[in-house]
Design an enzyme around this catalytic site. Structure first.
Site, short mmCIF file in Angstrom:
data_model
loop_
_atom_site.label_atom_id
_atom_site.label_comp_id
_atom_site.label_asym_id
_atom_site.label_seq_id
_atom_site.Cartn_x
_atom_site.Cartn_y
_atom_site.Cartn_z
N GLN A 215 -8.69 -6.23 11.69
CA GLN A 215 -8.39 -5.21 10.66
C GLN A 215 -8.86 -3.80 11.05
O GLN A 215 -9.09 -2.88 10.25
CB GLN A 215 -8.32 -5.71 9.18
N MET B 52 24.48 8.36 2.61
CA MET B 52 24.37 9.52 3.47
C MET B 52 24.86 9.57 4.79
O MET B 52 25.57 10.14 5.44
CB MET B 52 23.02 10.27 3.19
N GLU C 91 0.72 -1.20 0.04
CA GLU C 91 0.05 -0.27 -0.09
C GLU C 91 0.76 1.13 -0.11
O GLU C 91 0.56 2.15 -0.50
CB GLU C 91 -1.09 -0.11 1.32
#
Lengths: 189, 584
Positions: free
Chosen positions: B112, B481, B49
């Site tokens: 859920q 980084m 998602e």
């Protein structure tokens, strides 16, 4: 929110109040849509932007579609304009204005359960503030006092020696005084 | 006409002009996925998602239209929180629909279930829990209005399953009624007049161009203003492309990894004309030491940005395009003379700026013989061997900075990245969304190896849906980084930053996902690989560029430092930069 009703206010209390304020407390009045979750949005905004709520009072306006919120904010280390602008960004906030103490009428309601072996002495204290005894039994009394929050602080201090067993204050509510300038556009806060 | 809430939702999305949505079905959103089959809207099925949210962002970035994503409740909703927050930080218009458990089950810790509106309140411009199917058209219309107007941002609609299944009588609202939401587009004439006075007298003005200009579609207006007044322009990370890099007035990117001239010109300016930027800490460094002599004109559609970081001398609330056009109108002489005639003499400043540009260009050294391969060289070759209007999408980290520094952005909406939130893993799904939005363009993701491993699975979605994006991984085998900061600020104590050059096998992984996979280990192989990748148009391509692990991003302003303390790196003459030519 109906604490001011039914109490006898002294002339001094109905005047425009200009008692000394703690310097870092500011009062905001917001008109908000009376919808699910609005209070959570405001509380969440204050928390995530690091604004510190001192007190908060919420209830529907005369039009039940809207609620009026009086927020007292400790603006120590915070830009007052940022608070108003960030609040105004919330979609459910119709308008927001700051109420300056010198231009406003402020009230707060206190309910307290106090030691009242000497009920007359308790009554003497609260009647100075236009308060009343709501209940009494077994050497205790429940009293109600509505006054300017600073006066309420004094009343609270005077009640303390009797034994303040339970104390509930509502947080302040405020309205702009009738002779004060209207700063906000839109609905009057 | 009687519709289910689910049918009403899809119809409302169609009425809102949605052409594409990104999503993944599940239990609570199942009713809505049935009318998806009958809808004119293309649905792109993602593998995670988070990918749906970033694809919607990439789509929105390049098209200017709101991105739309739809997922189920609970874990799907929490998985899309990162894109919501990313879009909130970068002001990207999104409408995200989440399924929710039935109204009667809300609050019962149902399967859920999660408090999606509660969780997303802090990362959306607004959100809704739908409690009545009759509200769906109104809420969808409001959601698109809020997402796309004012300062754009993400709006979430949480839709309980029983509301999706219930019947409603279809209608479509003619307008939205939001008394608490009245963004101001038009600008105050008095503020414009004050700004004009500052512009007329400034001797060292710099236009600080931000992402708000892109949202306002103000690139042409910006160019007219800059040229008319002959003022240099810096383009922030969010605004790359809004002003052509090749333009004589363009100074490029300012900030922590900005080039010396952009950083120093801002720092020494006597007037900053901030158009839709927000004085982000990555631009200002320590705000107490930022541009100490500059007066500030600040144009922003969000009044809360005025004074949030820097108190402006002139605050202009409104749409950036409206504001820039008002400035142009006010600055243009009525007698046909040159606008610059009415401005202060800036010749000394211009010569100072061009001196910096000459003395302190961005630089790196690609050794002859091709080893080790420098990441900046890869970016330059990609730049030079792709169409000029190629859309470049980056993740977050060293590769993002090299892409921004060494690409030449000459067109708006050709640069997509995660600026404010700094979301690793943004590039692959955002590139897919960008390619869906602009199938006519070549879309290259320039990604890091760490980022790629976070969201690479969406290349399966791209293969399955025939979305031919190209991904160049600047693979230095490290969280580069973080490694750079550990090298510079933690005495080269490398803690948990080594990822391995060989695991995964990127070529094998790419092929397993239905992509063409290519490995490049030397400078000589770079151009042939890019040429090969550009020739593939029926599937995604992944190139694993094995680049020099030791290469760092320069210039650099250490976090919390002053922009006066910019470090040029080994290629630059740091002493001259710090002490020599810069006027105080």
């Amino acid at each position: 929110m109906s604490g001011a009703q039914g109490t006898n206010l002294s002339p001094e209390e109905t005047a425009v109040v200009s008692l000394p304020q703690e310097p870092d407390l500011h009062i905001f009045a917001a008109i908000v849509e009376n919808k699910f979750g609005v209070l959570a949005r405001i509380a969440g905004l204050f928390s995530r932007r690091g604004f510190n709520i001192f007190s908060l009072a919420v209830a529907p306006t005369a039009d039940p579609e809207y609620s009026r919120i009086t927020i007292v904010v400790d603006v120590h280390n915070t830009d007052v304009n940022q608070i108003a602008k960030q609040l105004d960004k919330l979609v459910n906030v119709i308008n927001i204005s700051e109420l300056h103490p010198s231009d406003s009428l402020e009230r707060e309601l206190m309910l307290a359960r106090v030691g009242a072996v000497d009920l007359e002495a308790v009554t003497d204290v609260i009647s100075e503030y236009g308060g009343e005894v709501l209940d009494q039994a077994d050497g205790e009394a429940i009293v109600s006092v509505s006054a300017h929050p600073d006066r309420l602080d004094r009343c609270e201090r005077q009640l303390r020696p009797f034994g303040l067993h339970v104390l509930q204050r509502t947080g302040r509510i405020a309205l702009r005084a009738l002779d004060a300038d209207e700063p906000a556009v839109g609905m009057t806060a | 006409m009687e519709l289910t809430g689910a049918q009403a939702l899809m119809r409302s999305l169609e009425m809102s002009g949605v052409e594409v949505m990104f999503g993944l079905p599940g239990g609570a959103i199942l009713p809505v996925y049935d009318p998806v089959l009958d809808s004119s809207i293309r649905h792109v099925l993602v593998r995670h998602e988070q990918g749906a949210g970033h694809m919607a962002q990439g789509y929105a970035h390049v098209t200017g239209k709101p991105g739309v994503a739809m997922v189920t409740s609970g874990p799907a909703a929490t998985n899309i929180v990162t894109p919501l927050c990313d879009a909130f930080m970068d002001s990207i218009p999104l409408v995200v629909v989440t399924g929710q458990v039935a109204m009667s089950a809300i609050g019962s810790d149902a399967f859920q279930e999660c408090d999606t509106t509660g969780i997303t309140m802090a990362v959306t411009k607004h959100n809704y829990l739908v409690t009545d199917p009759a509200d769906i058209p109104r809420i969808v219309a409001e959601a698109f209005h809020i997402a796309t107007t004012g300062r754009p941002g993400p709006v979430l609609i949480d839709l309980p399953k029983d509301v999706s299944n219930a019947m409603m009588t279809w209608y479509w609202p003619d307008s939205v009624d939001l008394p608490g939401y009245q963004p101001q587009r038009d600008v105050d004439a008095a503020a414009i007049a004050e700004a004009v006075q500052l512009i007329r007298t400034a001797e060292r003005p710099v236009i600080y161009a931000g992402g708000g200009l892109l949202k306002a579609r103000a690139a042409e207006a910006l160019r007219e203003l800059a040229e008319m007044c002959d003022i240099h322009v810096v383009t922030t990370l969010m605004a790359r492309g809004v002003f052509p890099d090749r333009h004589r007035l363009c100074l490029g990117m300012p900030g922590m990894h900005g080039n010396y001239t952009a950083v120093t010109a801002m720092q020494q300016a006597d007037l900053l004309i901030n158009l839709g930027a927000r004085f982000d800490d990555r631009v200002t460094g320590n705000p107490a030491h930022f541009a100490p002599d500059a007066k500030v004109i600040h144009v922003d559609i969000d009044p809360a940005e005025h004074g949030k970081v820097r108190v402006p001398d002139v605050a202009i609330v409104g749409d950036a395009k409206v504001a820039v056009e008002a400035l142009i109108a006010a600055l243009r002489p009525s007698d046909g003379s040159a606008a610059t005639d009415a401005l202060a003499d800036r010749s000394a400043w211009k010569s100072t700026v061009s001196g910096w540009q000459e003395q302190f260009p961005l630089s790196y050294d690609q050794p002859s013989g091709g080893h080790p391969l420098k990441p900046q060289y890869v970016v330059e070759q990609l730049r030079d061997h792709t169409p000029d209007d190629t859309i470049v999408v980056a993740g977050v980290g060293q590769h993002q900075m090299w892409a921004s520094q060494f690409w030449q952005f000459d067109y708006p909406y050709t640069w997509v990245n995660s600026g404010g939130l700094g979301t690793m893993g943004f590039a692959v799904p955002a590139a897919i969304g960008a390619k869906v939005g602009r199938p006519d363009r070549t879309v290259w993701a320039i990604d890091g190896d760490g980022c790629f491993q976070m969201t690479a699975q969406e290349l399966i979605s791209a293969s399955a849906e025939n979305i031919p994006v190209k991904v160049g991984i600047l693979n230095n085998a490290y969280l580069g980084m973080v490694r750079q900061w550990q090298e510079l600020f933690y005495a080269e104590r490398y803690s948990e930053v080594y990822l391995s050059a060989d695991h995964p096998d990127y070529v094998g992984w790419a092929e397993a996902m239905g992509c063409v996979g290519i490995r490049v280990e030397s400078a000589e192989e770079v151009v042939p690989a890019i040429t090969k990748a550009n020739a593939v148009n029926d599937r995604p391509v992944v190139i694993d560029f094995r680049v020099d692990t030791d290469e760092k991003v320069y210039p650099m302003v250490p976090a919390g430092g002053s922009n006066d303390d910019i470090i040029l790196g080994p290629e630059g003459d740091a002493d001259a930069a710090l002490k020599g030519t810069a006027p105080s």
